[in-house]
Design a protein around this motif. Structure first.
Motif, PDB file in Angstrom:
ATOM      1  N   ARG A  37      15.818  35.615  34.078  1.00  0.00           N
ATOM      2  CA  ARG A  37      16.293  34.884  33.160  1.00  0.00           C
ATOM      3  C   ARG A  37      15.364  33.766  33.168  1.00  0.00           C
ATOM      4  O   ARG A  37      15.648  32.902  32.144  1.00  0.00           O
ATOM      5  N   GLY A  38      14.483  33.659  33.951  1.00  0.00           N
ATOM      6  CA  GLY A  38      13.505  32.207  33.950  1.00  0.00           C
ATOM      7  C   GLY A  38      14.126  31.034  34.717  1.00  0.00           C
ATOM      8  O   GLY A  38      13.306  29.968  34.701  1.00  0.00           O
ATOM      9  N   LYS A  39      15.105  31.313  35.260  1.00  0.00           N
ATOM     10  CA  LYS A  39      15.688  30.214  36.070  1.00  0.00           C
ATOM     11  C   LYS A  39      15.340  30.146  37.550  1.00  0.00           C
ATOM     12  O   LYS A  39      15.103  31.204  38.227  1.00  0.00           O
ATOM     13  N   LYS A  40      15.175  28.995  38.135  1.00  0.00           N
ATOM     14  CA  LYS A  40      14.785  28.657  39.487  1.00  0.00           C
ATOM     15  C   LYS A  40      16.103  29.198  40.222  1.00  0.00           C
ATOM     16  O   LYS A  40      17.234  28.989  40.153  1.00  0.00           O
ATOM     17  N   GLY A  41      15.818  29.605  41.652  1.00  0.00           N
ATOM     18  CA  GLY A  41      16.666  29.729  42.685  1.00  0.00           C
ATOM     19  C   GLY A  41      16.913  28.427  43.504  1.00  0.00           C
ATOM     20  O   GLY A  41      16.366  27.314  43.018  1.00  0.00           O
ATOM     21  N   SER A  42      17.892  28.549  44.694  1.00  0.00           N
ATOM     22  CA  SER A  42      18.000  27.278  45.051  1.00  0.00           C
ATOM     23  C   SER A  42      18.140  27.298  46.655  1.00  0.00           C
ATOM     24  O   SER A  42      18.493  26.330  47.507  1.00  0.00           O
ATOM     25  N   TYR A  43      17.655  28.625  47.150  1.00  0.00           N
ATOM     26  CA  TYR A  43      17.741  28.388  48.722  1.00  0.00           C
ATOM     27  C   TYR A  43      16.388  27.745  49.198  1.00  0.00           C
ATOM     28  O   TYR A  43      16.683  27.314  50.468  1.00  0.00           O
ATOM     29  N   GLN A  44      15.655  27.249  48.426  1.00  0.00           N
ATOM     30  CA  GLN A  44      14.383  26.521  48.993  1.00  0.00           C
ATOM     31  C   GLN A  44      14.985  25.136  49.606  1.00  0.00           C
ATOM     32  O   GLN A  44      14.375  24.687  50.365  1.00  0.00           O
ATOM     33  N   LEU A  45      16.352  24.765  49.035  1.00  0.00           N
ATOM     34  CA  LEU A  45      16.942  23.626  49.509  1.00  0.00           C
ATOM     35  C   LEU A  45      17.604  23.716  50.976  1.00  0.00           C
ATOM     36  O   LEU A  45      17.826  22.772  51.541  1.00  0.00           O
ATOM     37  N   ARG A  46      17.509  25.028  51.315  1.00  0.00           N
ATOM     38  CA  ARG A  46      18.504  25.267  52.441  1.00  0.00           C
ATOM     39  C   ARG A  46      17.287  25.577  53.615  1.00  0.00           C
ATOM     40  O   ARG A  46      17.913  26.095  54.581  1.00  0.00           O
ATOM     41  N   LEU A  47      15.985  25.661  53.312  1.00  0.00           N
ATOM     42  CA  LEU A  47      15.169  26.081  54.437  1.00  0.00           C
ATOM     43  C   LEU A  47      15.165  25.185  55.586  1.00  0.00           C
ATOM     44  O   LEU A  47      15.177  23.784  55.323  1.00  0.00           O
ATOM     45  N   LYS A  48      15.032  25.710  56.771  1.00  0.00           N
ATOM     46  CA  LYS A  48      14.970  24.856  58.059  1.00  0.00           C
ATOM     47  C   LYS A  48      13.445  24.734  58.523  1.00  0.00           C
ATOM     48  O   LYS A  48      13.396  23.521  59.197  1.00  0.00           O
ATOM     49  N   VAL A  49      12.705  25.552  58.509  1.00  0.00           N
ATOM     50  CA  VAL A  49      11.377  25.487  58.913  1.00  0.00           C
ATOM     51  C   VAL A  49      10.122  25.643  57.929  1.00  0.00           C
ATOM     52  O   VAL A  49       9.214  25.062  57.917  1.00  0.00           O
TER      53      VAL A  49
END
Length: 269
Positions: free
Chosen positions: A224-236
């Motif tokens: 739907r053209g929306k961003k995810g949010s897992y990038q905020l939880r990346l550790k390395v």
DNA sequence: CGGGGCTCCTGTGCGC
DNA sequence: TGCGCACAGGAGCCCC
């Protein structure tokens, strides 16, 4: 770009939004992305087709159509599939739907691929895929067996789609950090406990990736053209020179098989 | 056969 | 400011 969690997110979105919708017309703005058949034939065979089912294997999205054919999508690095009320400027192919909306196929780098085939599962790439890491049958025991005799470094091996399906450069780095294993370790030298940890870590990062609707590092967006949010939880991943979230040691970046690889030199052994 | 390097493209960000 | 280069989430191909 999109790895298993991103493609799965798109699959779920499109399945909700597009099931039963009908293709009125196909606009090909750049025929390069259509691998088979030729653009004119591709358009002709898609017109009037209805979306029936959305399936995923590895990073491949397969759309079953009412015509009996399969529309197969591989987004590679920068592909996007966006269902929207408008034609997107950067679209390479636009599926005009009878509901007045559009399914935009965008792809900045022109590596992505569209195919219209009679059976997506018989595609060579699909045939050669390794096990799905989130499938029930993918046990730690199975993973251990697969690793036996593999002298190669563990990180490039995780990216090998014929070894295990769906993992890309981002989730490979995160899984190795979570299991505290150096990316350079020889696969067949991993101890039983390490294999168990890595097996769990792979499943965990992929499941969390799906839970958070994927990682929008650069240009990934969902159906739907929306961003995810897992990038905020990346550790390395992409955190070179930043302090490790566990021990504050500077995250290092090396090159493995031509791919950037970040890790904590203290936590990962 | 495995592994390394290059290739398909466009865009961005960095160092000089 | 401007230019050139390295690099970006993928995977196929060629070579040794």
């Amino acid at each position: 770009m999109p790895e298993l969690p991103e493609v799965e997110t798109i699959r779920r979105d499109l399945s909700k939004d597009l099931k039963g919708k009908k293709i009125k017309d196909v606009e090909v703005l750049n025929p390069k992305v259509i691998k088979e058949p030729k653009a004119a034939e591709f358009k002709r065979r898609l017109k009037g087709a209805t979306f029936k089912q959305f399936l995923r294997r590895a990073k491949v999205l397969a759309i079953k159509l009412s015509t009996g054919e399969d529309l197969v999508v591989h987004l590679r690095m920068t592909g996007q599939l966006v269902y929207a009320g408008k034609r997107e400027e950067k679209a390479r192919v636009i599926f005009v739907l009878t509901d007045g909306k559009y399914l935009n196929f965008n792809d900045q780098r022109l590596f992505a691929e569209l195919r219209l085939v009679s059976d997506w599962q018989s595609l060579k790439f699909v045939q050669g895929l390794g096990p799905e890491p989130l499938a029930k049958g993918f046990t730690a025991q199975k993973f251990k067996q697969l690793l036996e005799g593999k002298k190669t470094k563990i990180k490039p091996l995780l990216l090998d789609q014929t070894f295990i399906a769906g993992i890309g450069n981002l989730y490979a780095q995160e899984a190795l950090f979570l299991s505290a294993i150096l990316p350079t370790r020889a696969a067949n030298q991993l101890k039983g406990a390490e294999i168990k940890r890595l097996h769990r870590a792979i499943q965990k990062v992929l499941q969390e990736g799906i839970q958070y609707h994927g990682s929008s590092i650069d240009n990934y967006v969902n159906g739907r053209g929306k961003k995810g949010s897992y990038q905020l939880r990346l550790k390395v991943y992409a955190r070179k020179d930043e302090p490790c979230v566990k021990c504050r040691t500077k995250i290092q970046k090396i090159n493995l098989g031509g791919r950037g690889t970040c890790f904590c030199p203290r936590c990962q052994k």
